[in-house]
Design an enzyme around this catalytic site. Structure first.
Site, PDB file in Angstrom:
ATOM      1  N   SER A 281      -2.965  -0.511  -2.364  1.00 36.91           N
ATOM      2  CA  SER A 281      -3.281  -1.406  -3.453  1.00 36.91           C
ATOM      3  C   SER A 281      -4.761  -1.396  -3.829  1.00 36.91           C
ATOM      4  O   SER A 281      -5.146  -1.865  -4.893  1.00 36.91           O
ATOM      5  CB  SER A 281      -2.873  -2.827  -3.096  1.00 36.91           C
ATOM      6  OG  SER A 281      -3.581  -3.248  -1.973  1.00 36.91           O
TER       7      SER A 281
ATOM      8  N   LYS B 160     -13.054  -5.568  -3.362  1.00 36.14           N
ATOM      9  CA  LYS B 160     -11.687  -5.640  -3.898  1.00 36.14           C
ATOM     10  C   LYS B 160     -11.464  -7.066  -4.392  1.00 36.14           C
ATOM     11  O   LYS B 160     -11.909  -8.038  -3.742  1.00 36.14           O
ATOM     12  CB  LYS B 160     -10.709  -5.292  -2.785  1.00 36.14           C
ATOM     13  CG  LYS B 160      -9.244  -5.206  -3.201  1.00 36.14           C
ATOM     14  CD  LYS B 160      -8.391  -4.765  -2.003  1.00 36.14           C
ATOM     15  CE  LYS B 160      -6.940  -4.546  -2.429  1.00 36.14           C
ATOM     16  NZ  LYS B 160      -6.104  -4.135  -1.280  1.00 36.14           N
TER      17      LYS B 160
ATOM     18  N   SER C 199      -3.358  -0.108   2.415  1.00 38.48           N
ATOM     19  CA  SER C 199      -4.072  -0.298   1.145  1.00 38.48           C
ATOM     20  C   SER C 199      -5.528   0.106   1.131  1.00 38.48           C
ATOM     21  O   SER C 199      -6.125   0.167   0.069  1.00 38.48           O
ATOM     22  CB  SER C 199      -3.967  -1.763   0.718  1.00 38.48           C
ATOM     23  OG  SER C 199      -2.625  -2.076   0.458  1.00 38.48           O
TER      24      SER C 199
END
Lengths: 501, 101, 501
Positions: free
Chosen positions: A155, A80, A179
């Protein structure tokens, strides 16, 4: 090719170690898949091609030289875009960090590199990890491989999408309010939030410091466990990291036996607002566990109803402080420095231009919640709710070994559906937030498709702090009991339709 | 305590405190959105009695220290590499209006 | 615009000053407060920085244990209570010299609180109540370019060096200090002097105001005589020497008195002291006080010093400077002046050690401040490096006390010791410096001297005792000084039949 792309990380590692496959072959196959499908999925913000191949070559060299390889050596992974990886851009999905290349590695990144994993690149995310759909990325949204018109969750939508699109067998995410878990849920993959302090936060761009936790993302439970083992554990650079061995998550994943475990169904996490298909698959999964020998009880955690409110006070407060450093003085976007304007004006302009709407919303709320005269009613009260939530968990864990709930109330909603309704967007985190508030371990496992829309449903398992292994026991059991989810084949995809197990 | 509705001026003041420039349109767009959010979270202030101790840390850790030993610093080129502007090995910033605190 | 000032004496007749002093101490740890970067002074710009002290995204602080230890010791030495549990807090504000745009400090939970110290000014003892001592980190250093005076106002741009960012600071804050009256400026100076000496004796800081390792902000407000409500105070910065502390406060008192007497109100503001001009000027006035939005630092865990640890540290405290001075002065029966001379010569420890080794205090003082100081000055060395130890000095005085040597011979003994010929008694033997004490030998020498000086001898017989000096001198010369002059005199007068006077 397709057998490489649909293999598990454990299988790939074994075949590389045996010399059956080369790490370079494996990495190249994934780079080719990225080239084939990422135009449609848009999971990657940066593909680190040359270095990935060099890392793969190094693993092959080591194997040829007779060195003992780590359990996941040669397996590709995507990070990420919130993890610092020296030499590669880290944007956090924001314009304010466009082109920012950190001069250091996150501890998690370093552990991956030391274990011989191959870093393919950085994945898309809601800007500064704020969102539940990856639509808040300054670089455009990621599309759910199950249905390209739908959100992949947020997210960390990019990290889960790469798995479902077979662009990588492994990914690393960061979970602050769900997330990792919510994207796992809506993409039919596995996502784990370790106990707070179980994995190092050093080198992760901070969002809400007391809630953030890096974690493994994978298509199978064993793969996630193997990855958890690599990144987990004490780090002296993180004062909040736990100085104790990582719970034996790999053994638990292999055990996969829930006989005798007490499963607590959380009463407050279900009912109105939850899609019928989600509830249905949830209850089926609970029954499957009961059939496998688990005892099922109902527990009540009444303060969970306040978790969302408390979270949306604590998290913006910490965020407003953590994001203050983006002031255009030492790094990041600088706008308006014309030799006349003051530093203060340049700060205002750069931040105004560099931050997106959701980030601004939360910075304003956070500034308000901390400001004098309001602290007690807002931030202070929310911190009290944390105590109450932890109390609910403690009481529930006296009668249950794990607590379970749907991971998120719905399946993947459509792109654009909730962008103008922040509150509706926040509700995606209803089930996941309590674990971040209390700091305990929690994970999402795929348990089928909702009948009404054929989209993946996620099953959340929560365990007491330091009992992360219980998550893997339950997840692996479910994996054995329930049919595997196979995402539809994307146009141009080099992966076959079958997932290997 | 139900929150007093936020006017665009309130939002402007908070934005100034947070050093984020907002256009007039953004101010007007944000204020009602913020109100909705604050309304939703207002119930939080009612839940816990005065005897509930706030949690600032999920873990019961205390006294985490490091020894007073020198470790390698970043090479100065790395420290300055991403700077918007430098001069003579220092970060160059626009003229500062405020006083040091 | 000329500033009106009231004459100090008049101001003190009409108003009572209330003081507040904030002192920042830079600790002498080798590494920074939250990272391992060196704190060494004078390095090239930005060569002592890292992700943590630069505030790079993803970095995390880790507390320097030595700094905590120093903070506790400082608190104990100030008579404070040490917190059993306390936390760091973020003080949020934007400024280019602050890498994170918040400072990690302590807010409502300082590590030490509620102490007091006493200082004496012209025989009057003042108690200075200490509110707190807390830990925080220093900022970077800015250089302002383009303006006339190198100050912020009128500068075109600024240059930042973050080597100093993150250096540990202890902030010591007094409670309002009342009742100092017209001694207020001197009391403030005496307090800062006392702090400086105390911190030096603790060994926790270099405490050099001119280098910035000891900084003082001086606050003062005035109350009309006979009232008890606190007036509005001003805070004066840039007070870079002990002398400035006194001068700046004197000026502010005079300025505020003129304002109040003229019917005006004192503006609460931060002012800047100008040493050259001897005046304060207003800083940038703020519309509202800065809202620092303090909240507990989530990246650090609480500090809970155990009773054992605090007791161990308490045992390491040196005797407070004032207490030691009083004790020694009394024990040695020195006047204030005599003790002051010893202090100024930097000889307190030397005298104390000499007394410890058996010499009388007055004798110890005589040797160190007399003969040895002269020789140290000649050689250009510190008194402690002159080459004779306190034990040796005590040994020498012992020989004098026994009558083995007289003062003249003692100086020759010193020559021998400094020349490396050994201990005082060894030098006496090897050089044959013993005083002749055999009465017979003395009498013979006296007889010879009388014979050689018949006229002088007759004068003495006639009552002119002062003339004895010449004869004594003759005896001493014959005996090469190795005689006790007083004894010679006694024997001479007895021979001549004169009563000793």
């Amino acid at each position: 090719m397709s057998h490489i792309l649909t293999a598990t990380a454990a299988q790939l590692a074994a075949r590389i170690a045996q010399g059956d496959l080369s790490a370079v072959e494996v990495t190249q196959a994934h780079l080719d898949q990225i080239a084939a499908v990422d135009g449609a999925v848009h999971a990657f913000l940066h593909v680190d091609r040359e270095r990935a191949l060099a890392q793969a070559r190094a693993v092959d060299d080591a194997r040829r030289a007779g060195d003992t390889l780590s359990p996941l050596a040669g397996v590709p992974i995507a990070l990420k875009d919130v993890f610092c990886y020296a030499g590669a851009p880290t944007t956090c999905g924001s314009r304010i960090l466009a082109g920012w290349v950190p001069p250091y590695d996150a501890t998690a990144t370093r552990r991956l590199l030391d274990a011989g994993l191959v870093i393919l690149g950085k994945t898309n995310m809601d800007e500064f990890a704020m969102g539940s759909s990856t639509e808040n990325s300054a670089y455009g949204p990621t599309h759910n491989p199950w249905d390209l018109d739908r959100i992949p969750g947020g997210s960390g939508g990019g990290s889960s999408a790469v798995l479902a699109a077979y662009e990588s067998p492994l990914a690393l995410g960061l979970d602050t309010g769900g997330s990792i878990r919510q994207p796992a849920s809506v993409t039919g993959t596995v996502g784990v939030k370790p106990t707070y302090g179980g994995t190092s936060r050093y080198g992760l761009v901070a969002m809400a410091s007391s809630l953030d936790q890096p974690g493994p993302c994978a298509r199978t439970v064993l793969d996630a466990a193997l990855l958890h083992q690599v990144i987990g554990g004490y780090d002296p650079r993180d004062s909040t990291s736990i100085n104790a061995p990582v719970p034996d998550v790999v053994a638990a994943a292999r055990l996969a036996d829930v006989a005798g475990m007490r499963i607590g169904v959380v009463k407050e996490l279900g009912g109105e607002g939850y899609a019928p298909g989600v509830e249905q698959r949830f209850h089926e999964a609970v029954e499957a566990l009961r059939g496998a020998g688990a005892e099922v009880v109902e527990v009540s955690c009444p303060h969970f109803d306040y978790a969302l409110g408390a979270y949306y006070l604590i998290m913006p407060s910490e965020v407003s402080s953590n994001l203050a450093r983006f002031d255009a003085m030492r790094y990041g976007l600088r706008v308006g420095d014309d030799g006349e304007r003051s530093a203060e004006e340049v700060m205002n302009l750069s931040r105004g231009r560099g931050f997106g709407d959701e980030v601004k919303r939360r910075i304003i709320i956070g500034t308000y919640a901390l400001s004098s005269g309001y602290y007690d009613a807002y931030y202070g009260s929310a911190q009290k709710v944390r105590t109450l939530i932890a109390g609910d968990f403690a009481r529930a864990f006296q009668v249950a070994d794990v607590l379970v709930s749907p991971t998120t109330p719905t399946t993947a909603f459509r792109l654009g559906e909730r962008v103008d309704d922040p509150l509706a967007m926040y509700k995606a985190d209803l089930c996941t937030i309590p674990s971040n508030m209390a700091g305990n371990a929690s994970a999402s496992f795929p348990v089928g498709l909702a009948p009404e829309d054929g989209l993946p449903v996620g099953f959340q398992v929560m365990a007491p702090p330091m009992a992360d292994d219980r998550l893997y026991r339950v997840g692996a059991a479910l994996e054995r009991l329930l049919p595997a989810l196979v995402p539809p084949r994307l146009p141009g995809s080099l992966a076959g339709g079958e997932a290997s197990r | 305590m139900p929150p007093v509705p936020l006017t665009p001026d309130d939002v402007a003041r908070l934005a100034s405190l947070a050093r984020v420039d907002l256009t007039r349109a953004e101010l007007e767009h944000l204020a009602p959105q913020l109100d909705v959010i604050l309304d939703a979270v207002a119930s939080v202030s009612q839940v816990a009695g005065p005897d509930v101790v706030p949690t600032s840390h999920a873990l019961p850790l205390v006294n985490v220290f490091r020894a007073d030993v020198v470790a390698a610093s970043l090479p100065v080129e790395d420290a300055l590499a991403m700077a918007p502007a430098t001069s003579g090995q220092r970060f160059r910033v626009p003229r500062i209006l405020g006083e040091e605190q | 615009m000329s500033v009106e000032l009231m004459e100090f004496g008049e101001a003190m007749e009409r108003f009572d000053p209330v003081l507040g002093l904030e002192v920042h101490v830079e600790l002498n740890t080798v590494s920074k407060m939250f990272c391992g970067c060196s704190t060494a002074f004078g390095a090239a710009p930005n060569t002592q920085t890292c992700p943590v002290c630069l505030g790079l995204p993803g970095s995390l602080p880790v507390v320097n244990g030595k700094a905590v230890e120093s903070a506790i010791r400082i608190g104990l030495a100030l008579g404070c209570s040490v917190a059993t549990w306390c936390r760091f807090a973020r003080k949020n504000y934007f400024y280019p010299d602050m890498p994170k745009d918040y400072q990690i400090s302590q807010y409502d939970e300082p590590i030490a609180f509620d102490g007091s110290v006493e200082v004496e000014v012209d025989g009057v003892v003042h108690t200075i109540p200490i509110e707190r001592a807390h830990m925080e980190e220093d900022t970077g250093k800015s250089v302002h370019v383009g303006g006339a005076t190198g100050r912020i106002h009128g500068a075109d741009y600024s240059l930042l060096d973050y080597n100093r960012a993150g250096v540990p600071l202890i902030e010591i804050v007094t409670k309002p200090v009342r009742g100092t009256g017209s001694q207020a400026p001197e009391v403030a100076r005496a307090y800062v002097t006392y702090l400086r000496d105390l911190l030096r004796s603790l060994g926790v800081s270099d405490v050099r105001m001119e280098q910035g390792s000891l900084r003082c902000d001086a606050n003062v407000s005035l109350m009309p005589k006979g009232t008890t409500d606190l007036g509005t105070r001003t805070e004066t910065k840039n007070v870079n020497s002990l002398r400035s502390v006194e001068r700046a406060l004197r000026y502010e008192i005079c300025r505020q008195a003129a304002v109040l007497a003229g019917g005006g109100t004192v503006t609460q503001e931060t002012r800047h002291w100008h040493e050259d001009g001897g005046y304060t000027s207003a800083g940038r006035s703020k519309e509202e006080a800065e809202d620092y939005r303090y909240f507990p630092e989530p990246d650090l865990v609480p500090i809970a010093p155990s009773d054992d640890w605090v007791a161990t540290l308490r045992a390491t405290l040196p005797e407070a400077p004032g207490v030691r001075a009083a004790r020694l002065r009394q024990a040695w029966s020195f006047t204030e002046r005599e003790y002051g001379d010893v202090v100024n010569a930097g000889a307190v420890d030397l005298v104390a050690a000499t007394v410890e080794a058996g010499a009388a205090p007055a004798a110890a003082r005589k040797w160190w401040l007399g003969e040895l100081q002269r020789r140290a000055n000649e050689a250009g060395v510190e008194l402690a490096d002159v080459g004779m130890s306190p034990a040796q000095v005590a040994g020498l005085q012992g020989l004098v006390d026994l009558g083995v040597v007289n003062d003249t011979l003692a100086r020759q003994v010193i020559d021998g010791v400094l020349a490396g010929e050994g201990e005082p008694s060894q030098v006496v033997s090897s050089r044959g410096l013993t005083v002749v004490s055999d009465t017979g030998a003395l009498e013979s020498a006296i007889d010879r001297a009388i014979e050689a000086n018949p006229d002088v001898a007759q004068k003495i017989r006639d009552g002119k005792v002062q003339a004895a000096g010449a004869v004594i001198g003759a005896v001493m010369r014959e005996l090469k000084g190795q005689a006790d002059a007083a004894k010679v005199r006694q024997l001479l007068l007895a021979k001549l039949g004169v009563e000793p006077t």
